[in-house]
Motif scaffolding. Structure first.
Motif, PDB file in Angstrom:
ATOM      1  N   SER A  22       0.825  -1.216   0.000  1.00  0.00           N
ATOM      2  CA  SER A  22       0.000   0.000   0.000  1.00  0.00           C
ATOM      3  C   SER A  22       0.850   1.253   0.000  1.00  0.00           C
ATOM      4  N   ASP A  23       1.955   1.227   0.778  1.00  0.00           N
ATOM      5  CA  ASP A  23       2.869   2.371   0.828  1.00  0.00           C
ATOM      6  C   ASP A  23       3.495   2.595  -0.546  1.00  0.00           C
ATOM      7  N   MET A  24       3.922   1.511  -1.194  1.00  0.00           N
ATOM      8  CA  MET A  24       4.588   1.618  -2.491  1.00  0.00           C
ATOM      9  C   MET A  24       3.620   2.042  -3.595  1.00  0.00           C
ATOM     10  N   ILE A  25       2.470   1.379  -3.675  1.00  0.00           N
ATOM     11  CA  ILE A  25       1.518   1.669  -4.744  1.00  0.00           C
ATOM     12  C   ILE A  25       0.916   3.069  -4.577  1.00  0.00           C
ATOM     13  N   GLY A  26       0.496   3.402  -3.345  1.00  0.00           N
ATOM     14  CA  GLY A  26      -0.124   4.703  -3.110  1.00  0.00           C
ATOM     15  C   GLY A  26       0.803   5.855  -3.443  1.00  0.00           C
ATOM     16  N   ASN A  27       2.075   5.737  -3.059  1.00  0.00           N
ATOM     17  CA  ASN A  27       3.016   6.817  -3.323  1.00  0.00           C
ATOM     18  C   ASN A  27       3.473   6.857  -4.768  1.00  0.00           C
ATOM     19  N   THR A  28       3.507   5.710  -5.441  1.00  0.00           N
ATOM     20  CA  THR A  28       3.823   5.717  -6.869  1.00  0.00           C
ATOM     21  C   THR A  28       2.732   6.454  -7.642  1.00  0.00           C
ATOM     22  N   ILE A  29       1.476   6.183  -7.285  1.00  0.00           N
ATOM     23  CA  ILE A  29       0.375   6.912  -7.918  1.00  0.00           C
ATOM     24  C   ILE A  29       0.462   8.399  -7.571  1.00  0.00           C
ATOM     25  N   GLY A  30       0.895   8.702  -6.337  1.00  0.00           N
ATOM     26  CA  GLY A  30       1.069  10.091  -5.938  1.00  0.00           C
ATOM     27  C   GLY A  30       2.112  10.805  -6.776  1.00  0.00           C
ATOM     28  N   LEU A  31       3.197  10.095  -7.109  1.00  0.00           N
ATOM     29  CA  LEU A  31       4.213  10.677  -7.984  1.00  0.00           C
ATOM     30  C   LEU A  31       3.638  10.974  -9.366  1.00  0.00           C
ATOM     31  N   ILE A  32       2.840  10.039  -9.873  1.00  0.00           N
ATOM     32  CA  ILE A  32       2.196  10.247 -11.172  1.00  0.00           C
ATOM     33  C   ILE A  32       1.281  11.469 -11.109  1.00  0.00           C
ATOM     34  N   ALA A  33       0.552  11.597  -9.998  1.00  0.00           N
ATOM     35  CA  ALA A  33      -0.342  12.743  -9.824  1.00  0.00           C
ATOM     36  C   ALA A  33       0.427  14.052  -9.834  1.00  0.00           C
ATOM     37  N   LEU A  34       1.601  14.067  -9.167  1.00  0.00           N
ATOM     38  CA  LEU A  34       2.411  15.286  -9.133  1.00  0.00           C
ATOM     39  C   LEU A  34       2.923  15.632 -10.526  1.00  0.00           C
ATOM     40  N   ALA A  35       3.343  14.608 -11.285  1.00  0.00           N
ATOM     41  CA  ALA A  35       3.809  14.843 -12.651  1.00  0.00           C
ATOM     42  C   ALA A  35       2.677  15.382 -13.523  1.00  0.00           C
ATOM     43  N   LEU A  36       1.465  14.861 -13.337  1.00  0.00           N
ATOM     44  CA  LEU A  36       0.313  15.359 -14.097  1.00  0.00           C
ATOM     45  C   LEU A  36      -0.018  16.799 -13.694  1.00  0.00           C
ATOM     46  N   GLY A  37       0.182  17.119 -12.411  1.00  0.00           N
ATOM     47  CA  GLY A  37      -0.010  18.493 -11.966  1.00  0.00           C
ATOM     48  C   GLY A  37       0.988  19.422 -12.623  1.00  0.00           C
TER      49      GLY A  37
END
Length: 217
Positions: A22-37
């Motif tokens: 959960s820590d790995m997947i959630g934060n990987t998606i968070g990185l993608i979100a930041l890049a999209l931002g």
């Protein structure tokens, strides 16, 4: 095994640090979100929403009730930001959201909100120690994240500065709290924040205009 149990199971270990799914997947998606931002894409918001949902499980696994509360607020703000960007004014050249610097009044609101919010949340975490093992640092990150997301939703360049300030505390706190992958991701966040800040800064100078039609100053 339930989905939550699998998410909170160990994926692997690195230098004695246990990494859970959960820590790995959630934060990987968070990185993608930041890049999209960074790219000013409206898809940053559903990505942040999904990241928040997964990280709720991560925080539950280490008994960080304050972290769970933070992710619930992140989810709510992500829904609001998604709606705002969906109807916001877009850049005529590439269809992405136009960005701007905040007014001095807006900056005052952001700083005051961050200060008062941190005092309120920190006081709550101090009064109820079961919510957080590091009340003031957790409150700072909790409120700073919300302030950053609100500024992002309004297309303000200052949102990157807010994220940078959150990162300065988030890296050591996550390592100390047992969420090693979160700590590593916050380091990467720092680099993305600096690049994104430069990009939005330059774009905001291409033309001084409100980020959204009908948005209050």
């Amino acid at each position: 095994m339930s989905a939550v149990s699998w998410l909170n199971s160990e994926a692997f270990s690195v230098l004695g640090q246990h990494i859970i799914w959960s820590d790995m997947i959630g934060n990987t998606i968070g990185l993608i979100a930041l890049a999209l931002g960074w790219k000013r894409s409206v898809w940053t918001w559903p990505a942040q929403l999904l990241s928040g949902l997964v990280l709720v499980a991560a925080n539950l696994s280490v008994n960080q009730a304050g972290g769970v509360g933070k992710q619930m607020v992140v989810i709510a703000v992500a829904v609001w930001g998604w709606q705002r960007w969906s109807r916001g004014r877009r850049d005529a050249q590439d269809g992405s959201i136009a960005v701007r610097f905040a007014t001095w009044r807006e900056r005052g609101y952001l700083v005051a909100g961050a200060a008062l919010g941190t005092l309120a949340v920190g006081g709550l975490f101090t009064a109820f120690p079961e919510l957080s093992w590091s009340p003031w640092a957790d409150a700072y990150i909790f409120v700073g994240t919300v302030v950053a997301m609100v500024a992002q939703a309004r297309g303000m360049v200052e949102f990157w500065f807010a994220w940078l300030l959150v990162d300065l505390v988030g890296v050591p706190l996550n390592f100390a709290g047992g969420l090693a992958f979160s700590g590593l991701v916050y380091v990467v966040y720092g680099a993305l924040v600096l690049w994104g800040m430069r990009d939005w800064w330059l774009r905001s100078r291409e033309g001084a205009r409100p980020a959204f039609e009908g948005a209050p100053a």
